[in-house]
Design a protein around this motif. Structure first.
Motif, PDB file in Angstrom:
ATOM      1  N   UNK A 174     -59.282  12.392 -14.335  1.00  0.00           N
ATOM      2  CA  UNK A 174     -59.493  12.153 -15.758  1.00  0.00           C
ATOM      3  C   UNK A 174     -58.160  12.100 -16.492  1.00  0.00           C
ATOM      4  N   UNK A 175     -57.455  13.220 -16.575  1.00  0.00           N
ATOM      5  CA  UNK A 175     -56.200  13.263 -17.321  1.00  0.00           C
ATOM      6  C   UNK A 175     -55.009  13.683 -16.458  1.00  0.00           C
ATOM      7  N   UNK A 176     -55.259  14.207 -15.266  1.00  0.00           N
ATOM      8  CA  UNK A 176     -54.183  14.863 -14.540  1.00  0.00           C
ATOM      9  C   UNK A 176     -53.899  14.268 -13.163  1.00  0.00           C
ATOM     10  N   UNK A 177     -54.447  13.101 -12.871  1.00  0.00           N
ATOM     11  CA  UNK A 177     -54.134  12.492 -11.572  1.00  0.00           C
ATOM     12  C   UNK A 177     -53.988  10.986 -11.705  1.00  0.00           C
ATOM     13  N   UNK A 178     -53.439  10.379 -10.687  1.00  0.00           N
ATOM     14  CA  UNK A 178     -53.145   8.952 -10.688  1.00  0.00           C
ATOM     15  C   UNK A 178     -54.115   8.254  -9.738  1.00  0.00           C
ATOM     16  N   UNK A 179     -54.964   7.372 -10.276  1.00  0.00           N
ATOM     17  CA  UNK A 179     -55.966   6.702  -9.446  1.00  0.00           C
ATOM     18  C   UNK A 179     -55.502   5.339  -8.935  1.00  0.00           C
ATOM     19  N   UNK A 180     -54.204   5.045  -9.047  1.00  0.00           N
ATOM     20  CA  UNK A 180     -53.679   3.769  -8.580  1.00  0.00           C
ATOM     21  C   UNK A 180     -53.464   3.786  -7.062  1.00  0.00           C
ATOM     22  N   UNK A 181     -53.528   2.594  -6.468  1.00  0.00           N
ATOM     23  CA  UNK A 181     -53.207   2.418  -5.054  1.00  0.00           C
ATOM     24  C   UNK A 181     -51.941   1.574  -4.959  1.00  0.00           C
ATOM     25  N   UNK A 182     -50.986   2.036  -4.151  1.00  0.00           N
ATOM     26  CA  UNK A 182     -49.699   1.346  -4.022  1.00  0.00           C
ATOM     27  C   UNK A 182     -49.606   0.740  -2.621  1.00  0.00           C
ATOM     28  N   UNK A 183     -49.564  -0.587  -2.573  1.00  0.00           N
ATOM     29  CA  UNK A 183     -49.611  -1.301  -1.299  1.00  0.00           C
ATOM     30  C   UNK A 183     -48.318  -2.084  -1.101  1.00  0.00           C
ATOM     31  N   UNK A 184     -47.664  -1.846   0.023  1.00  0.00           N
ATOM     32  CA  UNK A 184     -46.391  -2.509   0.315  1.00  0.00           C
ATOM     33  C   UNK A 184     -46.591  -3.895   0.911  1.00  0.00           C
ATOM     34  N   UNK A 185     -47.501  -4.014   1.870  1.00  0.00           N
ATOM     35  CA  UNK A 185     -47.748  -5.316   2.489  1.00  0.00           C
ATOM     36  C   UNK A 185     -49.123  -5.325   3.135  1.00  0.00           C
ATOM     37  N   UNK A 186     -49.601  -6.530   3.408  1.00  0.00           N
ATOM     38  CA  UNK A 186     -50.866  -6.727   4.107  1.00  0.00           C
ATOM     39  C   UNK A 186     -50.623  -7.664   5.286  1.00  0.00           C
ATOM     40  N   UNK A 187     -51.065  -7.263   6.451  1.00  0.00           N
ATOM     41  CA  UNK A 187     -50.979  -8.108   7.631  1.00  0.00           C
ATOM     42  C   UNK A 187     -52.354  -8.601   8.023  1.00  0.00           C
ATOM     43  N   UNK A 188     -52.426  -9.838   8.464  1.00  0.00           N
ATOM     44  CA  UNK A 188     -53.691 -10.419   8.919  1.00  0.00           C
ATOM     45  C   UNK A 188     -53.466 -11.017  10.300  1.00  0.00           C
ATOM     46  N   UNK A 189     -54.209 -10.557  11.279  1.00  0.00           N
ATOM     47  CA  UNK A 189     -54.144 -11.083  12.641  1.00  0.00           C
ATOM     48  C   UNK A 189     -55.459 -11.793  12.952  1.00  0.00           C
ATOM     49  N   UNK A 190     -55.338 -12.979  13.522  1.00  0.00           N
ATOM     50  CA  UNK A 190     -56.511 -13.719  13.982  1.00  0.00           C
ATOM     51  C   UNK A 190     -56.222 -14.198  15.402  1.00  0.00           C
ATOM     52  N   UNK A 191     -57.195 -14.004  16.280  1.00  0.00           N
ATOM     53  CA  UNK A 191     -56.992 -14.313  17.686  1.00  0.00           C
ATOM     54  C   UNK A 191     -57.562 -15.672  18.016  1.00  0.00           C
ATOM     55  N   UNK A 192     -56.743 -16.506  18.642  1.00  0.00           N
ATOM     56  CA  UNK A 192     -57.209 -17.778  19.196  1.00  0.00           C
ATOM     57  C   UNK A 192     -57.532 -17.538  20.653  1.00  0.00           C
ATOM     58  N   UNK A 193     -58.766 -17.785  21.036  1.00  0.00           N
ATOM     59  CA  UNK A 193     -59.229 -17.443  22.367  1.00  0.00           C
ATOM     60  C   UNK A 193     -58.507 -18.227  23.449  1.00  0.00           C
ATOM     61  N   UNK A 194     -57.937 -17.554  24.460  1.00  0.00           N
ATOM     62  CA  UNK A 194     -57.327 -18.272  25.585  1.00  0.00           C
ATOM     63  C   UNK A 194     -58.389 -19.046  26.355  1.00  0.00           C
ATOM     64  N   UNK A 195     -58.017 -20.158  26.922  1.00  0.00           N
ATOM     65  CA  UNK A 195     -58.946 -20.961  27.706  1.00  0.00           C
ATOM     66  C   UNK A 195     -58.267 -21.541  28.913  1.00  0.00           C
ATOM     67  N   UNK A 196     -58.950 -22.388  29.603  1.00  0.00           N
ATOM     68  CA  UNK A 196     -58.405 -22.999  30.798  1.00  0.00           C
ATOM     69  C   UNK A 196     -57.185 -23.839  30.439  1.00  0.00           C
ATOM     70  N   UNK A 197     -56.077 -23.534  31.085  1.00  0.00           N
ATOM     71  CA  UNK A 197     -54.864 -24.301  30.846  1.00  0.00           C
ATOM     72  C   UNK A 197     -54.227 -24.029  29.505  1.00  0.00           C
ATOM     73  N   UNK A 198     -54.628 -22.952  28.822  1.00  0.00           N
ATOM     74  CA  UNK A 198     -54.091 -22.665  27.494  1.00  0.00           C
ATOM     75  C   UNK A 198     -53.658 -21.217  27.422  1.00  0.00           C
TER      76      UNK A 198
END
Length: 240
Positions: A174-198
């Motif tokens: 209410x009056x005595x705390x900080x409800x903010x979130x501090x974010x330095x960076x965001x990483x996103x990983x997406x996997x491309x499925x391995x296949x034959x010859x790839x």
């Protein structure tokens, strides 16, 4: 082989490429600790109609012999709750900043919108309820979505909502705390499925706040915007 999946999804779609990751537990899988899929490592496998061409398994070996190597191992994946059941897996990595004004920890809800040239997808990063986040720490989570962004993430919008819990007095802000979130960076990983010859391909995107600080200050029910400019915001020694 233990798989967290409803097999009706396999029956509905023969073209459904369902990939499962070897992991000691579903909790480890959800927290992004088992996201690699390197050929020959046995770290992932295809399920259903395509199980005989799992990554790293040579074509000249019979399917029966190839699959025996996975017996006794635990593999996990996830699908959609409704049609289309076939989903891509995304790993989201949050790196939190710890400026002097930040609370040691906050708890609340996070949602993210991932923007790429292929479109926009919306993800709930806290589907199981509020999450406790310690400033200065990093967090990873695996989520699914039917859309394939092709690894070309240009912008992420992160929505934060602080959660006050009357059963936990420290969260009543209410009056005595900080409800903010501090974010330095965001990483996103997406996997491309391995296949034959790839070879296996894992797309990695790291996005930073679009301001002069090295973090985003996100107020309660506010939004932070992150773009692929981390190399411009960081000094050379900080770039890996």
């Amino acid at each position: 082989m233990c798989v967290q999946i409803s097999f009706k999804t396999i029956i509905l779609n023969k073209n459904f490429t369902l990939i499962a990751h070897q992991c000691p537990s579903y909790q480890h899988f959800q927290s992004g600790k088992c996201f690699d899929c390197k050929p020959g490592s046995g770290s992932c496998a295809l399920m259903g109609y395509h199980s005989d061409i799992s990554p790293g398994l040579e074509n000249e070996i019979s399917p029966q012999v190839r699959l025996q190597g996975n017996i006794g191992n635990k593999f996990f994946t996830t699908t959609g709750r409704e049609f289309p059941f076939c989903h891509r897996l995304y790993r989201i990595n949050l790196e939190l900043a710890n400026p002097p004004t930040a609370e040691n920890w906050v708890q609340g809800f996070l949602k993210a919108s991932l923007h790429s040239s292929a479109g926009v997808i919306h993800l709930d990063l806290t589907p199981s309820g509020d999450m406790k986040l310690e400033h200065g720490s990093s967090y990873s989570m695996v989520l699914s979505h039917p859309a394939d962004l092709g690894g070309n993430i240009k912008k992420v919008e992160l929505n934060w909502e602080y959660d006050m819990n009357v059963l936990e007095p420290r969260t009543i802000c209410l009056f005595w705390c900080n409800d903010h979130l501090y974010v330095k960076s965001i990483g996103v990983d997406e996997l491309e499925l391995p296949g034959r010859g790839k070879r296996d391909t894992q797309f990695n995107s790291r996005l930073c706040a679009r301001n002069k600080k090295d973090y985003a200050d996100i107020s309660n029910r506010g939004k932070g915007v992150f773009v692929d400019i981390c190399e411009y915001n960081a000094s050379p020694e900080k770039i890996s």
